[in-house]
Design an enzyme around this catalytic site. Structure first.
Site, short mmCIF file in Angstrom:
data_model
loop_
_atom_site.label_atom_id
_atom_site.label_comp_id
_atom_site.label_asym_id
_atom_site.label_seq_id
_atom_site.Cartn_x
_atom_site.Cartn_y
_atom_site.Cartn_z
N CYS A 118 0.66 -1.33 0.03
CA CYS A 118 -0.10 -0.12 0.01
C CYS A 118 0.74 1.29 -0.02
O CYS A 118 0.37 2.50 -0.08
CB CYS A 118 -1.08 0.03 1.28
SG CYS A 118 -2.01 -1.53 1.06
N HIS A 260 -3.02 6.74 2.19
CA HIS A 260 -3.46 5.46 1.91
C HIS A 260 -5.10 5.23 2.40
O HIS A 260 -5.02 5.39 3.73
CB HIS A 260 -2.51 4.57 2.27
CG HIS A 260 -3.29 3.13 2.07
ND1 HIS A 260 -3.74 2.76 0.95
CD2 HIS A 260 -3.16 2.10 2.91
CE1 HIS A 260 -4.21 1.45 0.86
NE2 HIS A 260 -3.74 1.19 2.27
N ASN A 290 -10.03 -0.51 0.53
CA ASN A 290 -8.71 -0.23 0.71
C ASN A 290 -8.18 -1.02 -0.83
O ASN A 290 -8.31 -1.95 -0.87
CB ASN A 290 -8.13 -1.22 1.67
CG ASN A 290 -6.59 -1.19 1.68
OD1 ASN A 290 -6.05 -0.81 0.79
ND2 ASN A 290 -5.94 -1.51 2.71
#
Ligand code: COA
Length: 336
Positions: A118, A260, A290
Site C-alpha cells: 500500500c 492511503h 482499501n
C-alpha cells in the site's frame, strides 16, 4: 532530496479506473457473517469494486487508468520514457509493467514493477523523481494498481471486507526547479513486523525426491488488524512531521491530507494527532475500500475531477502498509 535536486518534476495529469462490479456491505453479509453496521463503524467502507469475469487482471485496470491520464493532456504514449507499475498483485511474477507498456503503445518506455504494497504509489512517485530530477528521463508514468480480491480468503471476514480493486495513474515530467511540484519525501521500512500483513509463500511438506527442493504456492492475505492499525496511527504522523519539518513548512500550510485509504478511523486519527482539520482529509474509501497501491492516485484523481484542489495547494500524501513500509511525499499542486 532537496540538495541533490538538479531539475524539478511536475505532475501533468492523473487518471483512474475501477471495475464495474460492486459489492455492498449488505451483499458481503451474504458471503460471511458480518453486517453493514459493523463494517461502517470499524472502517467507514460501504462498498468496494471487484474485478470479476475471466481473463481480467490488474493490467486491464492499469491500462485504462494510464490511457485516461494520457488522453487528458493529449500525450502520445511514445513520449513516455519510463513506466513504474506499483502493484503487489501482478498477473506474472516476472512483472506486469511490460504488458502495460505494450498495451498502451509506449514503445519508447522502459517499464518495471515496484512491489511495496500500500506504500507502492508513494515509492513510485519518489523513484520517478530520481530519474526526472537527475535528467535521465523527461516523462514518467507512475501507476498504482491492485486486484487484491484475487488474493483474499473470501471466508475470512476479518480481511475480505476491507479490500477492493482499482488503478490510478500519474504522468510526471521534468521541469525547471522553479516549477518543481514534488517538494520533499520521507520513507521508512521495518521488516521486523513483516508478518503483520502478508501474502506469504508456503512450501509443500515434501521436497522433490532427488533435489531436496521445496516448491510451493502463495497463500491468501493474512493480517493482524489491531497491530496494523496501531502501526499506522503511530508512525504515519511521525513521517509527516519529519517531512514538513525538513521542508520548513508548518502544519497550517497543509491544504490537503491524502493518506492511503485503508480505514476512515486511521485517516481521522492521523489528522487529529497532527491537529489537521478533518475537513482537509481527502477520502473516498466508503465507495472503494482499501485498493492498496491504487488508493492514493484514485483518490487524487477524483478530488481533481471535482475541483477540490486548487493551484498552489500543498498536499501531504502518505502511504503505509505491508513490509512494513510507510512514507510521505509533499506536493505543491500546479494547474498547468
Ligand atoms: N464482521 C463482524 N465481526 C467481525 C468482523 C466482521 N467483518 N471481523 C472481525 N469481527 C469480530 C471478531 O471476530 C471479534 O469478535 P470477538 O470479540 O468475538 O472475538 C470482534 O469482531 C473484534 O475483532 P477485532 O479484530 O478486535 O476488531 P477491530 O476493532 O480490531 O477491527 C479491523 C478490525 C480490521 C477493522 C481493524 O483492526 C483495522 O482496521 N485494522 C487496520 C487494518 C488495515 O487498515 N489494514 C490495511 C493496512 S494497509
Amino acid at each position: 532530496m532537496k540538495s541533490l535536486t538538479m531539475q524539478g518534476a511536475k505532475i501533468l495529469a492523473t487518471g483512474s479506473a475501477v471495475p464495474d462490479s460492486s459489492l455492498s456491505n449488505s451483499q458481503m453479509s451474504e458471503i460471511v457473517q458480518t453486517s453493514d453496521e459493523w463494517i461502517v463503524t470499524r472502517t467507514g467502507i460501504k462498498e468496494r469494486r471487484l474485478l470479476t469475469g475471466m481473463n481480467q487482471s490488474v493490467i486491464d485496470l492499469a491500462v485504462l487508468a494510464s490511457m485516461k491520464a494520457l488522453d487528458k493532456i493529449s500525450m502520445n504514449p511514445s513520449e513516455i520514457n519510463l513506466i513504474i507499475l506499483a502493484t503487489s498483485t501482478p498477473n506474472d511474477l516476472f512483472g506486469s509493467a511490460s504488458q502495460v507498456q505494450s498495451k498502451i503503445g509506449a514503445i519508447n518506455a522502459v517499464a518495471f514493477d515496484l512491489t511495496a504494497a500500500c506504500s507502492g504509489f508513494v515509492l513510485g512517485i519518489v523513484t520517478a523523481c530520481q530519474f526526472l530530477q537527475n535528467g535521465s528521463y523527461r516523462n514518467v508514468l507512475v501507476i498504482g494498481a491492485d486486484t487484491l480480491s484475487k488474493w483474499i480468503d473470501w471466508s475470512d471476514r476479518s480481511t475480505c471486507i476491507l479490500f477492493g480493486d482499482a488503478a490510478g495513474a500519474m504522468i510526471i515530467q521534468s521541469c525547471s526547479k522553479e516549477n518543481n511540484s514534488i517538494l520533499n519525501f520521507q520513507l521508512n521500512t521495518n521488516g521486523n513486523y513483516a508478518d503483520y500483513l502478508s501474502i506469504s509463500y508456503q512450501e509443500q511438506v515434501n521436497p522433490h525426491p532427488i533435489l531436496n527442493l521445496y516448491q510451493g504456492a502463495f497463500k491468501y492475505v493474512s493480517m493482524n488488524g489491531k497491530e496494523v492499525y496501531k502501526f499506522a496511527v503511530s508512525q504515519v504522523p511521525l513521517s509527516i512531521l519529519k517531512c514538513i519539518d525538513s521542508l520548513n513548512i508548518s502544519i497550517n500550510d497543509i491544504d490537503w491530507l491524502l493518506l492511503h485509504q485503508a480505514n476512515e478511523r486511521i485517516l481521522t486519527a492521523v489528522a487529529e494527532k497532527l491537529c489537521i482539520n478533518t475537513n482537509k482529509i481527502i477520502s473516498n474509501l466508503s465507495k472503494y475500500g482499501n485498493t492498496s497501491a491504487a488508493s492514493i492516485p484514485l483518490a487524487l484523481d477524483e478530488a481533481l475531477q471535482i475541483n477540490k484542489i486548487s493551484h498552489n495547494d500543498i498536499i501531504v500524501i502518505s502511504g503505509f502498509g505491508a513490509g512494513l513500509t510507510w512514507g510521505t511525499v509533499i506536493i505543491r499542486w500546479k494547474a498547468f
